[in-house]
Design an enzyme around this catalytic site. Structure first.
Site, PDB file in Angstrom:
ATOM      1  N   HIS A   1      -8.283   1.006  -4.168  1.00 51.40           N
ATOM      2  CA  HIS A   1      -9.214   0.831  -3.051  1.00 51.40           C
ATOM      3  C   HIS A   1      -9.879   2.179  -2.787  1.00 51.40           C
ATOM      4  O   HIS A   1      -9.261   3.090  -2.243  1.00 51.40           O
ATOM      5  CB  HIS A   1      -8.410   0.337  -1.829  1.00 51.40           C
ATOM      6  CG  HIS A   1      -9.188   0.250  -0.567  1.00 51.40           C
ATOM      7  ND1 HIS A   1      -8.593   0.033   0.667  1.00 51.40           N
ATOM      8  CD2 HIS A   1     -10.521   0.334  -0.322  1.00 51.40           C
ATOM      9  CE1 HIS A   1      -9.507  -0.016   1.607  1.00 51.40           C
ATOM     10  NE2 HIS A   1     -10.689   0.179   1.041  1.00 51.40           N
TER      11      HIS A   1
ATOM     12  N   ASP B   1      -6.507  -6.357   4.346  1.00 46.86           N
ATOM     13  CA  ASP B   1      -5.887  -5.031   4.361  1.00 46.86           C
ATOM     14  C   ASP B   1      -5.966  -4.443   5.761  1.00 46.86           C
ATOM     15  O   ASP B   1      -7.067  -4.255   6.290  1.00 46.86           O
ATOM     16  CB  ASP B   1      -6.636  -4.144   3.351  1.00 46.86           C
ATOM     17  CG  ASP B   1      -6.052  -2.749   3.201  1.00 46.86           C
ATOM     18  OD1 ASP B   1      -4.981  -2.460   3.751  1.00 46.86           O
ATOM     19  OD2 ASP B   1      -6.709  -1.943   2.503  1.00 46.86           O
TER      20      ASP B   1
ATOM     21  N   PHE C   1      -6.437   4.953   7.852  1.00 48.61           N
ATOM     22  CA  PHE C   1      -5.052   5.198   8.249  1.00 48.61           C
ATOM     23  C   PHE C   1      -4.228   3.929   8.166  1.00 48.61           C
ATOM     24  O   PHE C   1      -4.742   2.831   8.414  1.00 48.61           O
ATOM     25  CB  PHE C   1      -4.991   5.729   9.686  1.00 48.61           C
ATOM     26  CG  PHE C   1      -5.773   7.000   9.874  1.00 48.61           C
ATOM     27  CD1 PHE C   1      -5.210   8.229   9.546  1.00 48.61           C
ATOM     28  CD2 PHE C   1      -7.087   6.960  10.336  1.00 48.61           C
ATOM     29  CE1 PHE C   1      -5.949   9.396   9.678  1.00 48.61           C
ATOM     30  CE2 PHE C   1      -7.828   8.129  10.474  1.00 48.61           C
ATOM     31  CZ  PHE C   1      -7.256   9.346  10.150  1.00 48.61           C
TER      32      PHE C   1
ATOM     33  N   HIS D   1      -1.174  -1.378  -4.321  1.00 54.95           N
ATOM     34  CA  HIS D   1      -2.450  -1.025  -3.684  1.00 54.95           C
ATOM     35  C   HIS D   1      -2.498   0.493  -3.483  1.00 54.95           C
ATOM     36  O   HIS D   1      -1.624   1.077  -2.846  1.00 54.95           O
ATOM     37  CB  HIS D   1      -2.546  -1.757  -2.345  1.00 54.95           C
ATOM     38  CG  HIS D   1      -3.858  -1.593  -1.639  1.00 54.95           C
ATOM     39  ND1 HIS D   1      -4.980  -2.345  -1.943  1.00 54.95           N
ATOM     40  CD2 HIS D   1      -4.218  -0.766  -0.631  1.00 54.95           C
ATOM     41  CE1 HIS D   1      -5.971  -1.995  -1.141  1.00 54.95           C
ATOM     42  NE2 HIS D   1      -5.554  -1.038  -0.341  1.00 54.95           N
TER      43      HIS D   1
ATOM     44  N   SER E   1       0.843  -1.192   0.000  1.00 50.12           N
ATOM     45  CA  SER E   1       0.000   0.000   0.000  1.00 50.12           C
ATOM     46  C   SER E   1       0.872   1.234   0.000  1.00 50.12           C
ATOM     47  O   SER E   1       1.632   1.481   0.942  1.00 50.12           O
ATOM     48  CB  SER E   1      -0.900   0.017   1.243  1.00 50.12           C
ATOM     49  OG  SER E   1      -1.379   1.329   1.433  1.00 50.12           O
TER      50      SER E   1
ATOM     51  N   MET F   1      -8.777   8.260  -0.491  1.00 48.40           N
ATOM     52  CA  MET F   1      -9.545   8.712   0.675  1.00 48.40           C
ATOM     53  C   MET F   1     -10.019  10.139   0.472  1.00 48.40           C
ATOM     54  O   MET F   1      -9.260  10.981  -0.011  1.00 48.40           O
ATOM     55  CB  MET F   1      -8.660   8.654   1.920  1.00 48.40           C
ATOM     56  CG  MET F   1      -8.056   7.287   2.176  1.00 48.40           C
ATOM     57  SD  MET F   1      -7.003   7.347   3.628  1.00 48.40           S
ATOM     58  CE  MET F   1      -6.530   5.621   3.739  1.00 48.40           C
TER      59      MET F   1
ATOM     60  N   MET G   1     -11.310  -5.771   5.465  1.00 45.24           N
ATOM     61  CA  MET G   1     -10.547  -4.788   6.236  1.00 45.24           C
ATOM     62  C   MET G   1     -10.280  -5.365   7.627  1.00 45.24           C
ATOM     63  O   MET G   1     -11.214  -5.706   8.360  1.00 45.24           O
ATOM     64  CB  MET G   1     -11.342  -3.486   6.385  1.00 45.24           C
ATOM     65  CG  MET G   1     -11.507  -2.656   5.124  1.00 45.24           C
ATOM     66  SD  MET G   1      -9.988  -2.220   4.259  1.00 45.24           S
ATOM     67  CE  MET G   1      -9.080  -1.328   5.521  1.00 45.24           C
TER      68      MET G   1
ATOM     69  N   GLY H   1       1.149  -1.880   4.073  1.00 44.13           N
ATOM     70  CA  GLY H   1       1.755  -0.566   3.930  1.00 44.13           C
ATOM     71  C   GLY H   1       3.018  -0.467   4.766  1.00 44.13           C
ATOM     72  O   GLY H   1       4.134  -0.578   4.269  1.00 44.13           O
TER      73      GLY H   1
ATOM     74  N   ASP I   1      -4.681   3.603  -2.099  1.00 49.67           N
ATOM     75  CA  ASP I   1      -5.766   3.954  -1.172  1.00 49.67           C
ATOM     76  C   ASP I   1      -6.272   5.358  -1.463  1.00 49.67           C
ATOM     77  O   ASP I   1      -5.549   6.339  -1.272  1.00 49.67           O
ATOM     78  CB  ASP I   1      -5.247   3.885   0.268  1.00 49.67           C
ATOM     79  CG  ASP I   1      -5.011   2.448   0.704  1.00 49.67           C
ATOM     80  OD1 ASP I   1      -5.982   1.681   0.723  1.00 49.67           O
ATOM     81  OD2 ASP I   1      -3.851   2.106   1.000  1.00 49.67           O
TER      82      ASP I   1
ATOM     83  N   MET J   1     -12.049   4.648  -0.934  1.00 51.97           N
ATOM     84  CA  MET J   1     -12.697   4.987   0.348  1.00 51.97           C
ATOM     85  C   MET J   1     -13.304   6.365   0.183  1.00 51.97           C
ATOM     86  O   MET J   1     -12.912   7.334   0.851  1.00 51.97           O
ATOM     87  CB  MET J   1     -11.651   4.940   1.479  1.00 51.97           C
ATOM     88  CG  MET J   1     -11.250   3.520   1.831  1.00 51.97           C
ATOM     89  SD  MET J   1      -9.714   3.433   2.780  1.00 51.97           S
ATOM     90  CE  MET J   1      -8.538   3.455   1.427  1.00 51.97           C
TER      91      MET J   1
HETATM   92  C1  DX5 Z   1      -6.286   1.752   5.435  1.00 52.53           C
HETATM   93  C2  DX5 Z   1      -5.808   1.333   4.074  1.00 52.53           C
HETATM   94  C3  DX5 Z   1      -4.680   0.399   4.076  1.00 52.53           C
HETATM   95  C4  DX5 Z   1      -3.434   0.888   4.767  1.00 52.53           C
HETATM   96  C5  DX5 Z   1      -2.753  -0.302   5.364  1.00 52.53           C
HETATM   97  O1  DX5 Z   1      -7.465   2.447   5.281  1.00 52.53           O
HETATM   98  O2  DX5 Z   1      -6.871   0.716   3.361  1.00 52.53           O
HETATM   99  O3  DX5 Z   1      -4.386  -0.050   2.758  1.00 52.53           O
HETATM  100  O4  DX5 Z   1      -2.541   1.559   3.918  1.00 52.53           O
HETATM  101  O5  DX5 Z   1      -1.677   0.132   6.093  1.00 52.53           O
HETATM  102  P1  DX5 Z   1      -0.915  -0.834   7.119  1.00 52.53           P
HETATM  103  O6  DX5 Z   1      -0.428  -2.012   6.338  1.00 52.53           O
HETATM  104  O7  DX5 Z   1       0.175   0.031   7.635  1.00 52.53           O
HETATM  105  O8  DX5 Z   1      -1.902  -1.235   8.178  1.00 52.53           O
HETATM  106 ZN    ZN Z   2      -6.431  -0.178   1.389  1.00 51.77          ZN
END
Ligand code: DX5
Ligand code: ZN
Length: 223
Positions: A69, A178, A146, A36, A11, A40, A140, A200, A38, A71
């Site tokens: 992804h 994730d 975050f 990946h 990510s 947001m 999730m 991530g 993200d 959000m």
């Molecule tokens: C959170 C994201 C994830 C995030 C995961 O909303 O969807 O993809 O980047 O980060 P880590 O692996 O650090 O939990």
């Molecule tokens: Zn994600």
């Protein structure tokens, strides 16, 4: 259980945002299967990341599949923009719009693979009637918004239930996890039936991306 090779989707949220192109190239060279991304909006989730312009710019830097992804709510008005920006997979949360079935049809109509994302409190029932339109289901294992949060073990039975549902469907549907995925939590996800791991912090926070990716896959001397 799926015998499929475990795919790793780093990510980019945990990358150095001042060097996104370089970071994308680095994880691809380190063996990442997908990137990946993200997205947001500060509304569906309490954080803002980046949009289709950044995705399109990254497309010039790396050839591995882009796993987008979303959000954001609503998601529907932006699907075409992300498709044109170079997404290969586009995943949406059922809570982001009133007509999940139509949203998945739209994504597939744009020639992209379609995914459904289940928040920690969202039941597997949210996806069971649209399996025929799913190429991916994302569980999730943290609340979205975050990076760097702790893995929620409470989601493991959901992963196992989805593995059974997917196997019974006879369709090829990726089962992705994730949030809080590390070399320590990855084996629990894999044992429950996941075949794509998003990570991530565990990748971009590591000094050696290739070693981190191999460790998540359960290869190469990782924990
Ligand atoms: C959170 C994201 C994830 C995030 C995961 O909303 O969807 O993809 O980047 O980060 P880590 O692996 O650090 O939990
Ligand atoms: Zn994600």
């Amino acid at each position: 259980m799926s015998p499929a090779r475990i795919r790793i989707a780093p990510s980019l949220l945990a990358a150095d945002f001042a060097r996104l192109g370089e970071e994308a190239r680095a994880v691809a060279a380190a063996g990442a299967d997908w990137l990946h991304l993200d997205i947001m909006d500060g509304h569906f989730v309490p954080n803002i990341s980046y949009g289709p312009v950044v995705v399109a710019a990254l497309r010039q830097h790396c050839a591995i599949p882009f796993d987008v992804h979303l959000m954001i709510a609503p998601a529907d008005p932006y699907l075409e923009g992300f498709a044109k920006a170079g997404a290969d997979l586009i995943s949406v949360h059922p809570e982001a719009g009133p007509h999940l079935h139509r949203t998945l049809q739209t994504i597939r109509g744009l020639g992209k693979r379609a995914g459904v994302v289940l928040n920690p409190a969202t039941s597997v029932a949210a996806v069971e009637n649209v399996l025929d339109l799913c190429d991916l289901i994302l569980v999730m294992s943290v609340n979205p918004g975050f990076g760097g949060q702790s893995f929620l073990d409470s989601q493991l039975p959901k992963i196992a239930a989805l593995r059974r549902m997917i196997d019974q469907s006879g369709r090829e549907i990726a089962l992705q996890v994730d949030g809080g995925v590390t070399a320590a939590t990855a084996p629990r996800c894999i044992a429950a039936g996941a075949d794509v791991l998003v990570a991530g912090t565990a990748v971009f926070g590591a000094p050696d991306y290739a070693a981190a990716i191999a460790a998540l896959r359960g290869e190469g001397g990782g924990r």
